[in-house]
Design an enzyme around this catalytic site. Sequence first.
Site, mmCIF file in Angstrom:
data_model
loop_
_atom_site.group_PDB
_atom_site.id
_atom_site.type_symbol
_atom_site.label_atom_id
_atom_site.label_comp_id
_atom_site.label_asym_id
_atom_site.label_seq_id
_atom_site.Cartn_x
_atom_site.Cartn_y
_atom_site.Cartn_z
ATOM 1 N N THR A 42 0.857 -1.192 0.000
ATOM 2 C CA THR A 42 0.000 0.000 0.000
ATOM 3 C C THR A 42 0.889 1.237 0.000
ATOM 4 O OG1 THR A 42 -1.759 -1.168 1.171
ATOM 5 C CG2 THR A 42 -1.794 1.239 1.270
ATOM 6 N N GLN A 81 1.065 -9.748 -6.358
ATOM 7 C CA GLN A 81 0.587 -11.131 -6.493
ATOM 8 C C GLN A 81 1.490 -11.976 -7.389
ATOM 9 O OE1 GLN A 81 -1.820 -12.558 -4.799
ATOM 10 N NE2 GLN A 81 -2.690 -10.747 -3.827
ATOM 11 N N SER A 116 5.255 -6.906 -1.741
ATOM 12 C CA SER A 116 4.878 -6.970 -0.330
ATOM 13 C C SER A 116 5.266 -8.323 0.268
ATOM 14 C CB SER A 116 3.370 -6.768 -0.211
ATOM 15 O OG SER A 116 2.956 -6.983 1.127
ATOM 16 N N HIS A 124 4.174 -10.137 2.914
ATOM 17 C CA HIS A 124 3.239 -11.134 3.443
ATOM 18 C C HIS A 124 2.438 -11.852 2.371
ATOM 19 C CE1 HIS A 124 -0.809 -9.040 3.325
ATOM 20 N NE2 HIS A 124 -0.034 -7.987 3.152
ATOM 21 N N CYS A 141 -15.705 -8.374 -0.359
ATOM 22 C CA CYS A 141 -14.283 -8.663 -0.207
ATOM 23 C C CYS A 141 -13.490 -7.384 -0.218
ATOM 24 C CB CYS A 141 -13.834 -9.661 -1.251
ATOM 25 S SG CYS A 141 -12.668 -9.124 -2.431
HETATM 26 C C1 PLP Z 1 -2.249 -7.138 -0.795
HETATM 27 C C2 PLP Z 1 -2.099 -6.269 -1.980
HETATM 28 C C3 PLP Z 1 -1.695 -4.932 -1.849
HETATM 29 C C4 PLP Z 1 -1.446 -4.301 -0.510
HETATM 30 O O1 PLP Z 1 -0.277 -4.782 0.086
HETATM 31 P P1 PLP Z 1 -0.014 -4.547 1.651
HETATM 32 O O2 PLP Z 1 1.430 -4.930 1.807
HETATM 33 O O3 PLP Z 1 -0.944 -5.434 2.375
HETATM 34 O O4 PLP Z 1 -0.230 -3.101 1.937
HETATM 35 C C5 PLP Z 1 -1.553 -4.192 -3.000
HETATM 36 N N1 PLP Z 1 -1.801 -4.718 -4.210
HETATM 37 C C6 PLP Z 1 -2.178 -5.991 -4.375
HETATM 38 C C7 PLP Z 1 -2.419 -6.513 -5.746
HETATM 39 C C8 PLP Z 1 -2.352 -6.801 -3.267
HETATM 40 O O5 PLP Z 1 -2.747 -8.068 -3.447
#
Ligand code: PLP
Length: 404
Positions: free
Chosen positions: A74, A181, A201, A203, A328
């Site tokens: 984010t 992703q 990201s 996680h 969602c």
């Molecule tokens: C989860 C996600 C985010 C946000 O990532 P965070 O590290 O949770 O802030 C942004 N873009 C996509 C496509 C995501 O799946």
Amino acid sequence: MKLPIYMDNHATTRTDPRVFEVMRPYFLDVFGNAASRNHSFGWEAEEAVEKARKQIADLIGATPKEIVFTSGATESNNLALKGIAEMYGERGNHIITQVTEHKAVLDTCKRLEKDGVRVTYLPVKQDGLVDLDQLRDAITDKTILISIMYANNEIGVVQPVKEISAIAKEKGVLFHTDAVQAVGKIPVNVISDGIDVLSLSGHKFYGPKGVGALYVRRRNPRVQITAQMDGGGHERGMRSGTLNVPAIAGLGAACEIAKNEMPEESKRLRFLRDKLKDRLMSSLDEVYINGSMEHRLPHNLNISFAYVEGESLLMGINDIAVSSGSACTSATLEPSYVLKALGAGDDLAHSSIRFGIGRFNTEEEVDYVADKVIDVVTKLRELSPLYEMAKEGVDLSKVSWAAH
Ligand SMILES: *Cc1c(COP(=O)(O)O)cnc(C)c1O
């Protein structure tokens, strides 16, 4: 096999125990501030950070200096879009993105619009992919940035990134991609893919939460980004703040594991995903896959079950953690804007399920999930007058319903 089964790996993933073991000492023993230059506590923390920077760079074909640590994607997306809009504001004020982006891109664009930036939100085709001709046509001499995600978090479709970057390059426009992703799941290479700025990201690929990175290209072209937070001037002036050393070490480890295991892992997950898909589709009629099957992440399945009510379906499979096509993205029960962008009606959007199969899922779990979904959908349909009418050949779109 233990219940409940976690199969929502696009929302987040379990931290790999190997990643956790790498992180542990940076809480308890090597707890220094990576910016402390005067003692070994600081040096050791900095060493861990620089090791992670290289592990991340190696996974995506970048150089370590091009990696900026953030608190997650984010923040990476905010930094990329706002930082570029601010830095290149004199050159132009137009950004192009698409309607199926994550909210971290869409809401950032909404904010930029309030500040006078013009944003084009491209529609997607029925398979979820961007139309390259529409993209080309949307570019003006004021366009400074194209931001299109690598892979979608709901339907898993993988955009034609090489073609997008070629168009951007030809027109002298920067290309940012939210690759959250895709990174760690399918090969991503900033050089061969022609990416200028990329968000990732931890996680989402078995690293810890609350840590991410922004790749910012340094050569050909050298991309500049205006910092969005003041203080300290860390990360070469692009992102101030004391670095989260344990999480960064974990992110680095997650990258190294992903790089080493991706070929095997993606093969295994594709097998499990295809097994789930084939079982559902051979046992149930009136099920629809959302998004291109060909251009898709190997571990994603997003599927709508006609003539069942989404909430009842989720309730029926409440020992399986998945996401539905409603609620969602919000607290209210709105159909997914991603599925609507593909042309799905509200009913089919509401009755959809996103399966995200991950590293810790087993074939036994996939079999259990398939059995359970087939059983619940079959039972719900037995109670559905609509399904019965459809089976009897009544064209439901021509039925006029009496109001009571
Ligand atoms: C989860 C996600 C985010 C946000 O990532 P965070 O590290 O949770 O802030 C942004 N873009 C996509 C496509 C995501 O799946």
